[in-house]
Structure formats: C-alpha cells, structure tokens
Design a protein around this motif. Structure first.
Motif, PDB file in Angstrom:
ATOM      1  N   ARG A  21       0.857  -1.181   0.000  1.00  0.00           N
ATOM      2  CA  ARG A  21       0.000   0.000   0.000  1.00  0.00           C
ATOM      3  C   ARG A  21       0.888   1.224   0.000  1.00  0.00           C
ATOM      4  NH1 ARG A  21      -4.560  -1.498   4.481  1.00  0.00           N
ATOM      5  NH2 ARG A  21      -5.414  -3.258   3.316  1.00  0.00           N
ATOM      6  N   PHE A  22       0.431   2.278  -0.628  1.00  0.00           N
ATOM      7  CA  PHE A  22       1.220   3.512  -0.580  1.00  0.00           C
ATOM      8  C   PHE A  22       0.345   4.732  -0.815  1.00  0.00           C
ATOM      9  CE2 PHE A  22       1.679   4.301  -5.200  1.00  0.00           C
ATOM     10  CZ  PHE A  22       1.457   3.058  -5.743  1.00  0.00           C
ATOM     11  N   ASP A  23       0.898   5.865  -0.401  1.00  0.00           N
ATOM     12  CA  ASP A  23       0.264   7.152  -0.650  1.00  0.00           C
ATOM     13  C   ASP A  23       0.815   7.695  -1.954  1.00  0.00           C
ATOM     14  OD1 ASP A  23      -1.152   7.317   1.875  1.00  0.00           O
ATOM     15  OD2 ASP A  23       0.809   7.645   2.802  1.00  0.00           O
ATOM     16  N   VAL A  24      -0.074   8.112  -2.854  1.00  0.00           N
ATOM     17  CA  VAL A  24       0.365   8.614  -4.157  1.00  0.00           C
ATOM     18  C   VAL A  24       0.879  10.044  -4.004  1.00  0.00           C
ATOM     19  CG1 VAL A  24      -0.385   9.268  -6.467  1.00  0.00           C
ATOM     20  CG2 VAL A  24      -1.203   7.127  -5.441  1.00  0.00           C
TER      21      VAL A  24
END
Lengths: 100, 100
Positions: free
Chosen positions: A90-93
């Motif tokens: 998961r990551f923050d764009v």
C-alpha cells in the motif's frame, strides 16, 4: 491524498477464474465509496493467483469501504476460493508523470 | 489487453524523495507510448522505498517503452539512487467492477 492498494490473492486450485469473475462484477457502490480505480487480473505464470490494483480517494475511504455490508458479503463469498496466501503493498500517491 | 506493472524500488538512504521527484517529472512521451496510468508514491513505514503502479495499453507497449532513449536516460539517471532491492508483480487486466 490518493491511496493505492495492490495485492495478490492466492486461490485454491482451479478457482482463479471464479474469483476474478466475482471481483469484476459491476459494483457502483465502490465509486460512491471513493474508489477511483479497481483493476483485476491474472498472470499465466502464476495460475493460482489473482491480482488486484486499487486507487482510492484516501486511505480512510478504503478503510471505511471494508466495513460496508456489501463488501463484507463479497469478502465472505470469496473466502472459500482463497488459499490464504496474500501479498502486496500500500502507498500514498505523491504524483504522476502523466499530469502536472 | 491492458497490462499492469506494480513495483517497489529500494533506494539508498535518504534518496527516496529525490527518486520520487525524478519519477513524477512531467513526461508526455509516456502517454504517446501507451501508458494509461503511472502513479508514484511512498509509505512512511518503508522510508527507503518508492512505489510505482503502471497501467499500459499492452505488455508490448510497456516493453517497447523501456527501449526509448528518453526512458533509458531516466533509468540511468535514477541508478545511483537505487539500493538494488526491487519487488512487485505484473499482470494482464481482465476487468474492473467500476465498468461493464
């Protein structure tokens, strides 16, 4: 902040296509819940794996969606197809070279 | 068939944000080459990792893009920032619950 969730779902033997069919059933609720993209696919080199790529308006929107009764029901329906092997991240764009 | 490539790029210490900045520089060439989405991000739990999520018109379009001189130059410029640790997966998109 746009949130990305990508994952692999291991399936019990020969259940891959059944899981794909369940996951791609048209579901307009997801858009209402803040889902921007939800792509489901396969890789012939991993015949017992389903791949999912999701983009959400925020991590909160994604988290909240998991509590929706319809999503809970879909998860319960999928469970017999799953091997229990999961992967992904998961990551923050931060941005994209395709836009300013 | 739409092709997805998602990956993690390990960076040398403190080079994460520099790599993100390089990857999100506006690049209209990618769209011309068949890139449909290219999202770059981070996860604070993994401070030396950059995340990339790409969608392409086809696996062939993605493969061909890697040979473009501009892409080769970008890869060469990024190399000093990379730790050599990579992860991720690729798949063919079968469908999405957000569309028929």
């Amino acid at each position: 902040m746009t949130f990305a969730n990508v994952g692999t779902l291991g399936t019990t033997p020969d259940k891959r296509d059944e899981l794909v069919a369940a996951l791609i059933q048209r579901n307009d609720l997801l858009k209402t819940a803040g889902c921007l993209a939800y792509e489901v696919g396969t890789n012939d080199e991993e015949p017992n794996t389903v791949y999912v790529l999701e983009l959400w308006e925020s991590a909160q929107a994604h988290q909240a969606s998991l509590a929706l009764p319809e999503v809970q029901a879909a998860i319960a329906a999928a469970r017999p197809l799953l091997s229990g092997v999961f992967g992904g991240f998961r990551f923050d764009v931060i941005g994209s070279p395709l836009r300013d």
